[in-house]
Motif scaffolding. Structure first.
Motif, PDB file in Angstrom:
ATOM      1  N   PRO A  42      13.370 -12.508   5.832  1.00 14.86           N
ATOM      2  CA  PRO A  42      12.394 -12.371   4.751  1.00 14.86           C
ATOM      3  C   PRO A  42      11.771 -10.972   4.736  1.00 14.86           C
ATOM      4  CG  PRO A  42      11.360 -13.433   6.606  1.00 14.86           C
ATOM      5  CD  PRO A  42      12.797 -13.173   7.018  1.00 14.86           C
ATOM      6  N   VAL A  43      11.085 -10.654   3.621  1.00 12.31           N
ATOM      7  CA  VAL A  43      10.392  -9.385   3.452  1.00 12.31           C
ATOM      8  C   VAL A  43       8.893  -9.615   3.571  1.00 12.31           C
ATOM      9  CG1 VAL A  43      10.028  -7.400   1.948  1.00 12.31           C
ATOM     10  CG2 VAL A  43      12.204  -8.616   1.873  1.00 12.31           C
ATOM     11  N   SER A  44       8.223  -8.742   4.306  1.00 14.87           N
ATOM     12  CA  SER A  44       6.769  -8.821   4.453  1.00 14.87           C
ATOM     13  C   SER A  44       6.145  -7.480   4.062  1.00 14.87           C
ATOM     14  CB  SER A  44       6.380  -9.152   5.899  1.00 14.87           C
ATOM     15  OG  SER A  44       6.931 -10.392   6.297  1.00 14.87           O
ATOM     16  N   LEU A  45       4.997  -7.539   3.400  1.00 12.25           N
ATOM     17  CA  LEU A  45       4.255  -6.341   2.997  1.00 12.25           C
ATOM     18  C   LEU A  45       2.932  -6.329   3.749  1.00 12.25           C
ATOM     19  CD1 LEU A  45       3.917  -3.873   1.116  1.00 12.25           C
ATOM     20  CD2 LEU A  45       2.903  -5.430  -0.562  1.00 12.25           C
ATOM     21  N   ILE A  46       2.695  -5.263   4.524  1.00  9.45           N
ATOM     22  CA  ILE A  46       1.495  -5.173   5.356  1.00  9.45           C
ATOM     23  C   ILE A  46       0.733  -3.899   5.025  1.00  9.45           C
ATOM     24  CG2 ILE A  46       0.643  -4.993   7.722  1.00  9.45           C
ATOM     25  CD1 ILE A  46       3.042  -6.623   8.609  1.00  9.45           C
ATOM     26  N   LYS A  47      -0.559  -4.036   4.786  1.00  8.62           N
ATOM     27  CA  LYS A  47      -1.392  -2.865   4.533  1.00  8.62           C
ATOM     28  C   LYS A  47      -2.195  -2.529   5.785  1.00  8.62           C
ATOM     29  CE  LYS A  47      -5.388  -5.325   2.574  1.00  8.62           C
ATOM     30  NZ  LYS A  47      -6.280  -5.438   1.401  1.00  8.62           N
ATOM     31  N   THR A  48      -2.460  -1.254   5.976  1.00  9.54           N
ATOM     32  CA  THR A  48      -3.280  -0.825   7.105  1.00  9.54           C
ATOM     33  C   THR A  48      -4.706  -0.503   6.671  1.00  9.54           C
ATOM     34  OG1 THR A  48      -2.488   1.448   6.799  1.00  9.54           O
ATOM     35  CG2 THR A  48      -1.302   0.071   8.380  1.00  9.54           C
ATOM     36  N   VAL A  49      -4.875  -0.161   5.395  1.00 10.63           N
ATOM     37  CA  VAL A  49      -6.211   0.089   4.832  1.00 10.63           C
ATOM     38  C   VAL A  49      -6.215  -0.398   3.389  1.00 10.63           C
ATOM     39  CG1 VAL A  49      -6.667   2.115   6.272  1.00 10.63           C
ATOM     40  CG2 VAL A  49      -5.604   2.409   4.034  1.00 10.63           C
ATOM     41  N   ASP A  50      -7.397  -0.666   2.866  1.00  9.72           N
ATOM     42  CA  ASP A  50      -7.536  -1.019   1.453  1.00  9.72           C
ATOM     43  C   ASP A  50      -7.351   0.236   0.598  1.00  9.72           C
ATOM     44  OD1 ASP A  50      -8.064  -3.718   1.925  1.00  9.72           O
ATOM     45  OD2 ASP A  50     -10.205  -3.327   2.214  1.00  9.72           O
ATOM     46  N   LEU A  51      -6.786   0.062  -0.571  1.00 11.09           N
ATOM     47  CA  LEU A  51      -6.609   1.174  -1.503  1.00 11.09           C
ATOM     48  C   LEU A  51      -7.594   1.042  -2.650  1.00 11.09           C
ATOM     49  CD1 LEU A  51      -2.703   1.468  -1.757  1.00 11.09           C
ATOM     50  CD2 LEU A  51      -4.267   2.695  -0.233  1.00 11.09           C
ATOM     51  N   ASP A  52      -8.186   2.160  -3.027  1.00  9.36           N
ATOM     52  CA  ASP A  52      -9.149   2.205  -4.128  1.00  9.36           C
ATOM     53  C   ASP A  52      -8.393   2.104  -5.456  1.00  9.36           C
ATOM     54  OD1 ASP A  52     -11.075   2.722  -5.998  1.00  9.36           O
ATOM     55  OD2 ASP A  52     -11.811   4.565  -5.064  1.00  9.36           O
ATOM     56  N   PRO A  53      -8.600   1.039  -6.229  1.00 10.66           N
ATOM     57  CA  PRO A  53      -7.858   0.871  -7.486  1.00 10.66           C
ATOM     58  C   PRO A  53      -8.211   1.886  -8.563  1.00 10.66           C
ATOM     59  CG  PRO A  53      -9.530  -0.836  -7.261  1.00 10.66           C
ATOM     60  CD  PRO A  53      -9.495  -0.093  -5.956  1.00 10.66           C
ATOM     61  N   THR A  54      -9.261   2.669  -8.348  1.00 11.72           N
ATOM     62  CA  THR A  54      -9.620   3.694  -9.335  1.00 11.72           C
ATOM     63  C   THR A  54      -8.882   5.008  -9.072  1.00 11.72           C
ATOM     64  OG1 THR A  54     -11.514   4.547  -8.060  1.00 11.72           O
ATOM     65  CG2 THR A  54     -11.919   2.675  -9.534  1.00 11.72           C
ATOM     66  N   GLN A  55      -8.149   5.084  -7.966  1.00 12.49           N
ATOM     67  CA  GLN A  55      -7.437   6.302  -7.600  1.00 12.49           C
ATOM     68  C   GLN A  55      -5.944   6.164  -7.885  1.00 12.49           C
ATOM     69  OE1 GLN A  55      -9.132   9.090  -6.398  1.00 12.49           O
ATOM     70  NE2 GLN A  55     -10.903   7.830  -6.946  1.00 12.49           N
ATOM     71  N   ASN A  56      -5.280   7.307  -8.005  1.00  8.99           N
ATOM     72  CA  ASN A  56      -3.829   7.341  -8.163  1.00  8.99           C
ATOM     73  C   ASN A  56      -3.180   7.708  -6.835  1.00  8.99           C
ATOM     74  OD1 ASN A  56      -3.818   6.770 -10.957  1.00  8.99           O
ATOM     75  ND2 ASN A  56      -4.289   8.909 -11.413  1.00  8.99           N
ATOM     76  N   TYR A  57      -2.003   7.137  -6.595  1.00 10.49           N
ATOM     77  CA  TYR A  57      -1.290   7.389  -5.348  1.00 10.49           C
ATOM     78  C   TYR A  57       0.185   7.648  -5.638  1.00 10.49           C
ATOM     79  CZ  TYR A  57      -5.423   5.004  -3.512  1.00 10.49           C
ATOM     80  OH  TYR A  57      -6.715   4.629  -3.238  1.00 10.49           O
ATOM     81  N   ILE A  58       0.747   8.576  -4.888  1.00  8.27           N
ATOM     82  CA  ILE A  58       2.193   8.789  -4.886  1.00  8.27           C
ATOM     83  C   ILE A  58       2.692   8.332  -3.527  1.00  8.27           C
ATOM     84  CG2 ILE A  58       4.074  10.456  -4.996  1.00  8.27           C
ATOM     85  CD1 ILE A  58       2.358  12.159  -6.811  1.00  8.27           C
ATOM     86  N   ALA A  59       3.476   7.273  -3.512  1.00 12.02           N
ATOM     87  CA  ALA A  59       3.936   6.681  -2.256  1.00 12.02           C
ATOM     88  C   ALA A  59       5.343   7.166  -1.921  1.00 12.02           C
ATOM     89  CB  ALA A  59       3.912   5.154  -2.354  1.00 12.02           C
ATOM     90  N   GLY A  60       5.543   7.467  -0.658  1.00 14.88           N
ATOM     91  CA  GLY A  60       6.876   7.799  -0.167  1.00 14.88           C
ATOM     92  C   GLY A  60       7.394   6.636   0.661  1.00 14.88           C
ATOM     93  N   PHE A  61       8.549   6.103   0.301  1.00 12.38           N
ATOM     94  CA  PHE A  61       9.111   4.925   0.974  1.00 12.38           C
ATOM     95  C   PHE A  61      10.258   5.356   1.882  1.00 12.38           C
ATOM     96  CE2 PHE A  61      11.772   1.237   1.489  1.00 12.38           C
ATOM     97  CZ  PHE A  61      10.873   0.171   1.566  1.00 12.38           C
ATOM     98  N   HIS A  62      10.168   4.984   3.159  1.00 16.12           N
ATOM     99  CA  HIS A  62      11.178   5.383   4.149  1.00 16.12           C
ATOM    100  C   HIS A  62      11.537   4.201   5.042  1.00 16.12           C
ATOM    101  CE1 HIS A  62       9.948   9.532   3.137  1.00 16.12           C
ATOM    102  NE2 HIS A  62       8.722   9.071   3.234  1.00 16.12           N
ATOM    103  N   PRO A  63      12.798   4.077   5.452  1.00 14.49           N
ATOM    104  CA  PRO A  63      13.953   4.781   4.903  1.00 14.49           C
ATOM    105  C   PRO A  63      14.419   4.128   3.597  1.00 14.49           C
ATOM    106  CG  PRO A  63      14.666   3.301   6.633  1.00 14.49           C
ATOM    107  CD  PRO A  63      13.153   3.201   6.588  1.00 14.49           C
ATOM    108  N   HIS A  64      15.228   4.832   2.854  1.00 12.55           N
ATOM    109  CA  HIS A  64      15.693   4.345   1.564  1.00 12.55           C
ATOM    110  C   HIS A  64      16.566   3.109   1.718  1.00 12.55           C
ATOM    111  CE1 HIS A  64      18.066   4.113  -2.131  1.00 12.55           C
ATOM    112  NE2 HIS A  64      17.195   4.911  -2.726  1.00 12.55           N
TER     113      HIS A  64
END
Length: 313
Positions: free
Chosen positions: A88-110
């Motif tokens: 299965p796939v799991s998604l884990i966050k380490t900190v909360d993200l501010d929904p008023t901000q923009n983010y460019i995420a880099g996903f590794h490895p492809h």
């Protein structure tokens, strides 16, 4: 010796396999089928359907690079939950993200098919909107795929967007190096571009274990061909195999291997539409450092030996 699947497989697991078959089929074959249908209709009495779509295509040509066209019902399709549970796939966050901000995420490895990236950020299979409330995700994809009739509309419904005018991205060369090896080679990004949003490092454990890829070390004839095709076509063509539908020995389905995607803390970026090369390089160095820290902080939990580290090429 072929290892066949038992007949007593529970219905839930069969549905998971069926969902995965649909996903692999969509990204390996659906584009070609869409082209055949589009062209073929011109030679039938339904030729006007392709003409009407051509007009729509022209009017809608800028949509993929201007935000796409997400359809929440499509992202919440039940089949994506079965797809996520297959591995299965799991998604884990380490900190909360501010929904008023923009983010460019880099996903590794492809990885070969960017399984974790698609499942986590183009679907609700792992509950993205619950993990990161208020955040709207888009996955960038090469321009080539948005030039395929009908298929372009299908992928936009999941939040995929056109990469734009960038002909090459680091992930392309990662695809042909997506082996199940002790190190994960990550390509360095070029020192150019505007600084417009906070950077978000992401590492997905297990991504490279989903398929077996034919050996293609640097300098080999296969890697030479792959790199030439990448320059000409703009895409990488890995030679890989996994398991089949009714047997586990060969096929194009990914193996059932745990994928754990860890989203790190954002790197604050001061907006600058015309940064110097040194400013971009410093930010890139900071990004690589944070990515390494993210990997080192979690690798032991996901069975990575302590002596193994990320490699940058």
């Amino acid at each position: 010796m072929i290892s066949f699947a038992p007949l007593s497989v529970p219905l839930e697991r069969r549905l998971q396999t069926l969902a995965t078959v649909q996903w692999v089929f969509s990204f390996l074959s659906l584009g070609i089928i869409c082209i055949v249908i589009f062209v073929g209709l011109f030679f039938t009495r339904f030729w006007f359907l392709s003409m009407l779509y051509s007009a729509w295509w022209y009017l809608d040509r800028d949509t993929p690079r201007k935000g796409g066209r997400q359809i929440q019902a499509m992202k919440r399709w039940r089949v994506w939950k079965y797809l996520a549970d297959y591995f299965p796939v799991s998604l884990i966050k380490t900190v909360d993200l501010d929904p008023t901000q923009n983010y460019i995420a880099g996903f590794h490895p492809h990885g070969v098919l960017a399984t974790g990236a698609f499942t986590n950020f183009c679907t609700e299979g792992t509950g993205f909107s619950s993990v990161f409330p208020g955040i709207r995700s888009h996955l960038m994809m090469l321009t080539l795929w948005f030039r395929i009739p009908f298929f372009r509309d299908y992928i936009m419904s999941g939040g995929l967007r056109n990469l734009g005018n960038q002909g090459r991205i680091p992930g392309l060369s990662e695809i042909v190096a997506s082996h199940s090896t002790p190190q994960w080679p990550l390509t360095k990004a070029p020192g150019e571009g505007a600084l417009v949003a906070s950077l978000l490092p992401i590492f997905s454990f297990g991504e490279n274990e989903l398929f077996d890829q034919m050996d293609n070390p640097s300098g080999s004839w296969l890697r030479w061909i792959q790199e030439k095709l990448q320059k000409v076509m703009g895409i990488s063509l890995p030679v890989f195999h996994g398991r089949g539908i009714f047997q586990y020995s060969f096929g194009l389905l990914p193996y059932r291997r745990q994928i754990t995607t860890i989203v790190g803390k954002p790197i604050k970026v001061k907006q600058n539409t015309n940064p110097t090369a040194d400013e971009v390089d410093r930010l890139h160095q900071q990004y690589m450092k944070e990515l390494c820290n993210l990997f080192e902080a979690h690798k032991i939990k996901y069975n990575v030996p302590p002596e193994q580290h990320l490699e940058f090429r």
